[in-house]
Design an enzyme around this catalytic site. Sequence first.
Site, PDB file in Angstrom:
ATOM      1  N   CYS A  50       0.912  -0.985  -0.389  1.00 55.36           N
ATOM      2  CA  CYS A  50      -0.241   0.036   0.094  1.00 55.36           C
ATOM      3  C   CYS A  50       0.994   0.944  -0.079  1.00 55.36           C
ATOM      4  O   CYS A  50      -0.177   2.055  -0.873  1.00 55.36           O
ATOM      5  CB  CYS A  50      -1.086  -0.158   1.116  1.00 55.36           C
ATOM      6  SG  CYS A  50      -0.698  -0.133   2.792  1.00 55.36           S
ATOM      7  N   ARG A  52       4.240   1.430  -1.302  1.00 53.72           N
ATOM      8  CA  ARG A  52       5.742   1.380  -2.282  1.00 53.72           C
ATOM      9  C   ARG A  52       5.286   0.848  -3.654  1.00 53.72           C
ATOM     10  O   ARG A  52       4.999  -0.709  -3.068  1.00 53.72           O
ATOM     11  CB  ARG A  52       6.948   0.904  -1.597  1.00 53.72           C
ATOM     12  CG  ARG A  52       6.741  -0.435  -1.050  1.00 53.72           C
ATOM     13  CD  ARG A  52       8.284  -0.446  -0.464  1.00 53.72           C
ATOM     14  NE  ARG A  52       8.476   0.269   0.712  1.00 53.72           N
ATOM     15  CZ  ARG A  52       8.996   1.432   0.569  1.00 53.72           C
ATOM     16  NH1 ARG A  52       9.542   1.449  -0.170  1.00 53.72           N
ATOM     17  NH2 ARG A  52       9.404   1.771   1.905  1.00 53.72           N
ATOM     18  N   GLU A 113       8.340  -0.614  11.629  1.00 56.00           N
ATOM     19  CA  GLU A 113       7.604  -1.593  11.285  1.00 56.00           C
ATOM     20  C   GLU A 113       8.132  -3.216  10.610  1.00 56.00           C
ATOM     21  O   GLU A 113       8.961  -3.051   9.803  1.00 56.00           O
ATOM     22  CB  GLU A 113       5.837  -1.138  10.529  1.00 56.00           C
ATOM     23  CG  GLU A 113       6.257  -0.821   9.349  1.00 56.00           C
ATOM     24  CD  GLU A 113       6.114  -1.733   8.094  1.00 56.00           C
ATOM     25  OE1 GLU A 113       5.757  -2.767   8.861  1.00 56.00           O
ATOM     26  OE2 GLU A 113       6.361  -1.622   6.943  1.00 56.00           O
ATOM     27  N   PRO A 114       7.559  -4.186  11.500  1.00 53.05           N
ATOM     28  CA  PRO A 114       7.859  -5.508  11.001  1.00 53.05           C
ATOM     29  C   PRO A 114       7.216  -5.927   9.894  1.00 53.05           C
ATOM     30  O   PRO A 114       7.629  -6.493   8.919  1.00 53.05           O
ATOM     31  CB  PRO A 114       7.613  -6.707  11.734  1.00 53.05           C
ATOM     32  CG  PRO A 114       6.142  -5.800  12.456  1.00 53.05           C
ATOM     33  CD  PRO A 114       6.860  -4.519  12.653  1.00 53.05           C
ATOM     34  N   ALA A 189      -9.176  -9.406   5.670  1.00 51.84           N
ATOM     35  CA  ALA A 189      -9.365 -10.104   6.951  1.00 51.84           C
ATOM     36  C   ALA A 189      -7.460 -10.591   6.702  1.00 51.84           C
ATOM     37  O   ALA A 189      -6.805 -11.682   6.644  1.00 51.84           O
ATOM     38  CB  ALA A 189      -9.817 -12.180   6.895  1.00 51.84           C
ATOM     39  N   GLY A 190      -6.878  -9.950   6.160  1.00 54.33           N
ATOM     40  CA  GLY A 190      -5.356  -9.975   5.797  1.00 54.33           C
ATOM     41  C   GLY A 190      -4.958  -9.761   6.950  1.00 54.33           C
ATOM     42  O   GLY A 190      -4.740  -9.832   8.305  1.00 54.33           O
ATOM     43  N   ILE A 193      -6.047  -6.335   9.149  1.00 58.05           N
ATOM     44  CA  ILE A 193      -6.789  -5.840   9.742  1.00 58.05           C
ATOM     45  C   ILE A 193      -6.045  -6.934  10.603  1.00 58.05           C
ATOM     46  O   ILE A 193      -6.489  -6.802  11.984  1.00 58.05           O
ATOM     47  CB  ILE A 193      -7.955  -6.764   8.974  1.00 58.05           C
ATOM     48  CG1 ILE A 193      -8.185  -5.877   7.552  1.00 58.05           C
ATOM     49  CG2 ILE A 193      -8.866  -6.863   9.397  1.00 58.05           C
ATOM     50  CD1 ILE A 193      -8.891  -4.351   7.922  1.00 58.05           C
TER      51      ILE A 193
END
Length: 426
Positions: A50, A52, A113-114, A189-190, A193
């Site tokens: 989202c 890059r 962020e991982p 549901a990824g 989320i």
Amino acid sequence: MSLITIGINHKTAPVSVREKVVFAPEQMSDALRELARLPGLDEAAILSTCNRTELYCSLHAPPLETDIVRWLGDYHHLSGSDLRPFVYELTDIEAVRHAIRVASGLDSLVIGEPQILGQLKTAYSAAAEQGTLGKMLRRLFQHAFAVAKHVRTDTAIGSSAVSVAFAAVTLGRQIFGDITRQRALLIGAGETIELVARHLRGAGLVDLTVANRTPERAEALAREFGARAITLADIGQVLHEADIVISSTASPVPILGKGAVERAIRQRRHKPVFMVDLAVPRDIESEVAELNDVYLYTVDDLQEVVAQNLASRQEAAVEAEEIVDVQTEHFMGWLRAQDAVELIRSYRDRAERARQDVLVKARRQLSQGRPPDEVLEFLAETLTNKLIHEPTTSLHQAAREGRTELIGAACELLKLPRLISEKPKP
């Protein structure tokens, strides 16, 4: 051979541009094969999230940035001139440093962020599956993964729960104050989320509904968090119940339109609703922001919230950048060594041919009855002469021509004392 990265990200382009160059999962296989067919290109991998879209390539011809940017535009039915103001082009050491920084979370909207590491591994696996990875990119990605683990282990960059998902929940708490009494609708549901659900639960929110195109995945996530599961088709029936709506799907078209939200607002008697669209392309029509009683935020709008949560990571990021610099140079050392591989192989092959030639002659002499000591002396002397003849001839020639820089290089290469002055002859 050279490395090149062509990209567009949250720093160079707004979401309205980024969403136009997203590669959907079902497009990735064809896109990789098509990209890899560009003239001069040997290897290719595509990272698309989202925030890059990046094309990692290795080339055997001069850099073909223009061709790659043109391909990116053509694939998404855009002109290269429309994209160029937002595109960055990195080659060799800068491309290597960038890949390592991306994997380590240093180039993310939320530092450290991982999720990006997992997304980069997915890009690696997709390229490997399509056969568009070779020695160069395979080594680069593996090195980047190892450095990312090093950074996360040896610095505090991942010590606090900071992510886009966390930022969305933080903003919701700022808007509602007591978030525990609100009802949330999560669309998708990824992984994103799932993180949102985890943070909402951690903040004390109990009433959760998960909507997804695939019911099985929605039900699995709902079971994990004690939520209700519905399909996307059911959203219209429950939208008016939600105080918080957070969406992140891979849908190529919006899931929530202005009309549907307008109807829900009327049913809510204009009670405000907080909406966050974390998807690219967007899940919620931008016109929804025009409605009264709706607070709509996109991933770009979260930057201020994110900034407030980064203070604890700034010092760690400085340490991480030092690790990245060192590890970038390590990779470049390996890369430069590849230029000498063929030279070394050729040199060793020549030495091997000399050895075999002399060995054949020595065995012939033994079979003819010559004393072993004589044959050994012949083998050692002949092999030595064969191995040093050309180098010594070249050194003599260099000395006669005053090429002291070549003599100095030979001393360093052969570990010899510098007996000749390196001052050039007048």
